[in-house]
Write an enzyme that holds these catalytic residues in place. Structure first.
Site, short mmCIF file in Angstrom:
data_model
loop_
_atom_site.label_atom_id
_atom_site.label_comp_id
_atom_site.label_asym_id
_atom_site.label_seq_id
_atom_site.Cartn_x
_atom_site.Cartn_y
_atom_site.Cartn_z
N GLY A 239 10.72 -101.62 -66.83
CA GLY A 239 12.12 -101.42 -66.51
C GLY A 239 12.53 -100.10 -65.91
N ARG A 278 7.89 -102.30 -61.12
CA ARG A 278 8.55 -101.67 -59.98
C ARG A 278 8.18 -100.20 -59.82
NH1 ARG A 278 13.69 -103.83 -58.47
NH2 ARG A 278 13.85 -104.59 -60.60
N TYR A 318 20.02 -110.42 -54.68
CA TYR A 318 20.66 -109.44 -55.57
C TYR A 318 21.59 -108.48 -54.81
CZ TYR A 318 16.24 -110.60 -57.98
OH TYR A 318 15.16 -111.24 -58.52
N CYS A 346 18.36 -120.07 -41.01
CA CYS A 346 19.67 -120.67 -40.75
C CYS A 346 20.58 -120.61 -41.96
CB CYS A 346 19.49 -122.10 -40.28
SG CYS A 346 18.44 -122.17 -38.85
N TYR A 375 8.34 -106.97 -56.03
CA TYR A 375 9.20 -108.14 -55.89
C TYR A 375 9.50 -108.47 -54.42
CZ TYR A 375 9.63 -106.93 -60.79
OH TYR A 375 9.34 -106.61 -62.09
N1 LLP Z 1 8.02 -106.84 -68.75
C1 LLP Z 1 8.81 -107.92 -68.82
C2 LLP Z 1 8.81 -108.74 -70.04
C3 LLP Z 1 9.65 -108.24 -67.73
O1 LLP Z 1 10.45 -109.30 -67.80
C4 LLP Z 1 9.63 -107.44 -66.56
C5 LLP Z 1 10.45 -107.76 -65.40
C6 LLP Z 1 8.77 -106.33 -66.54
C7 LLP Z 1 7.97 -106.07 -67.66
C8 LLP Z 1 8.65 -105.42 -65.37
O2 LLP Z 1 9.86 -104.78 -65.08
P1 LLP Z 1 9.93 -103.59 -64.01
O3 LLP Z 1 9.16 -102.42 -64.59
O4 LLP Z 1 9.33 -104.07 -62.74
O5 LLP Z 1 11.39 -103.32 -63.89
N2 LLP Z 1 12.95 -109.72 -59.08
C9 LLP Z 1 13.81 -108.66 -59.62
C10 LLP Z 1 13.23 -108.02 -60.86
C11 LLP Z 1 12.94 -108.99 -61.98
C12 LLP Z 1 12.34 -108.31 -63.18
C13 LLP Z 1 11.90 -109.32 -64.18
N3 LLP Z 1 11.20 -108.80 -65.33
C14 LLP Z 1 14.06 -107.64 -58.51
O6 LLP Z 1 13.60 -107.84 -57.39
O7 LLP Z 1 14.76 -106.67 -58.73
#
Ligand code: LLP
Length: 426
Positions: A239, A278, A318, A346, A375
């Site tokens: 996150g 991310r 988003y 389209c 992503y």
């Molecule tokens: N762990 C769990 C249980 C998660 O659900 C997620 C992301 C992560 C780790 C990794 O999170 P990060 O460090 O990448 O923030 N498609 C969306 C983001 C969806 C995130 C879903 N879960 C976007 O493009 O912003």
């Protein structure tokens, strides 16, 4: 910091000009930097260094096997949410002992796959899932290591579609019921409790929601230990946010995050796991696209690119901002125009940016979408029958295609005409 900078007026990935990659593989394409992936992984693991820990890369953010191998070879673990991601992590050479299996809806087949191939822990998200895993593991005659994912009920004030940590979200078990559910888990055959799991949300640009969630986790850990459970690991989820614009965003530094984790959880003596996606790969990738047409004369001016929402979904899904820069650096003082940057799909939603100040680009000019390493490719589809775009990995002055662009033949070969429609030979 990333490794996409202009050298001699051309945007480079490390020491390779993106223009040269475009000439070789065509556009659009994704391009990742090994040095940036390495740097981000290293910053995070260093930040947690005083504590025993494992950084488990969230494979959902970028699942190319070559990208996973860069990280796996550095010692990273992996956080997977499907059988497919598990197979990708294994194909990258990551051993089962470094793979955690998260996700709100694991199937029995996925449980069997991971138990058979080796797994560090399952993060359990519901009681039916816990019972099913107990059944599958007992059937296989093995013990499944588990952590229960508790929902911290913290509002991380992130985008509605990626919020996960509030009690109304579908994720995890209510923290208030955690002690009862752990008590139940301890009675089930085939399960071994190893820790507690949590995930607060994605693209968090402030440490406060993490700290609120981890404080609840510390209290829960003490209570569970008092109940007689051995809690040796704390999985803190992912996150940590990244800057999507160069100017006004200042997400927390990994070192500040690490210091906070140590302050809030350090005295528990647990091994810390984190699941960043991310932060590791977001700014380690760009998507390069070519201007097809510049369309003027109406109410607005449009730059129509050869990339579309099917290739990079985040702006359509988003309203996400990605910096879009010319691959050939514009000269200081060069005239600019406000343009809408769109793809050929389209749908009006196929808009990457509205009223963005850009130099006066023409057909054939290249642009790069920054911060597209997370992503991006993983969320791509073949909508409008546009084949998936290739992925390229750079290391120093070398580059390699790590996923090739399928030809139309390959795309069509996946469809089958039922026998009843096939014409009979005379
Ligand atoms: N762990 C769990 C249980 C998660 O659900 C997620 C992301 C992560 C780790 C990794 O999170 P990060 O460090 O990448 O923030 N498609 C969306 C983001 C969806 C995130 C879903 N879960 C976007 O493009 O912003």
């Amino acid at each position: 910091m990333d490794h996409f900078i202009y050298q001699n007026g051309q945007l480079h990935a490390e020491d390779v000009a993106l223009r040269d990659i475009a000439a070789s593989v065509g556009t659009p394409f994704y391009c990742y930097s090994t040095a940036t992936l390495t740097r981000h992984y290293q910053l995070l693991t260093d930040a947690l260094d005083p504590l025993p820990h494992l950084v488990c890369f969230a494979v959902k953010a970028n699942s190319n096997v070559a990208v996973l191998k860069v990280l796996g070879d550095l010692g990273a673990g992996m956080d997977v949410v499907s059988g497919g991601e598990y197979m990708r992590a294994r194909a990258a050479g990551v051993p089962g002992e470094r793979i955690v299996f998260s996700g709100v809806g694991k199937t029995l087949d996925e449980m069997r796959l991971a138990l058979g191939g080796g797994i560090r822990q399952f993060n359990i998200e519901s009681e039916p899932e816990m019972e099913a895993l107990s059944f599958v593991a007992s059937e296989m005659g093995i013990e499944a290591p588990i952590a229960l994912r508790v929902n911290p009920d913290v509002d991380a004030r992130t985008h509605e579609k990626i919020a996960t940590g509030r009690k109304e979200d579908k994720f995890g078990l209510p923290i208030a019921q955690a002690r009862d559910i752990y008590a139940r888990a301890a009675t089930l055959p085939g399960l071994r409790i190893v820790g507690v799991d949590m995930h607060t949300g994605s693209q968090l640009t402030d440490l406060a929601p993490f700290e609120a969630a981890y404080t609840k986790l510390a209290d829960l850990t003490r209570a569970l230990r008092a109940d007689g459970h051995s809690i040796d690991r704390l999985d803190l989820g992912g996150g940590l946010g990244i800057p999507y614009t160069r100017s006004n965003e200042t997400p927390p530094l990994p070192s500040d995050y690490g210091a906070m984790v140590q302050r809030v959880l350090g005295d528990l003596g647990c091994e810390i796991e984190i699941e960043p996606g991310r932060l590791i790969c977001g700014n380690a990738g760009v998507m390069v696209s070519q201007v097809i047409w510049r369309k003027t004369g109406g109410a607005r001016e449009f730059l129509i690119l050869d990339a579309a929402m099917n290739d990079l979904l985040r702006p359509a899904m988003y309203d996400a901002h990605h910096d879009i820069v010319p691959v050939t650096e514009s000269a200081p003082g060069e005239p600019q125009a406000l343009v809408d940057i769109v793809g050929p799909v389209c749908e009006s939603g196929d808009t990457f940016a509205r009223q963005r100040a850009m130099p006066l680009l023409q057909s054939g000019d290249l642009v790069a979408f920054r911060s597209a390493g997370a992503y991006g490719a993983v969320m791509a589809s073949e909508y409008n029958s546009r084949p998936l775009i290739p992925e390229v990995l750079v290391r120093g002055d070398q580059f390699a295609v790590i996923r090739a662009r399928p030809g139309y033949d390959e795309m069509l070969a996946r469809d089958t005409i039922p026998t009843w429609m096939q014409t009979q030979e005379a």
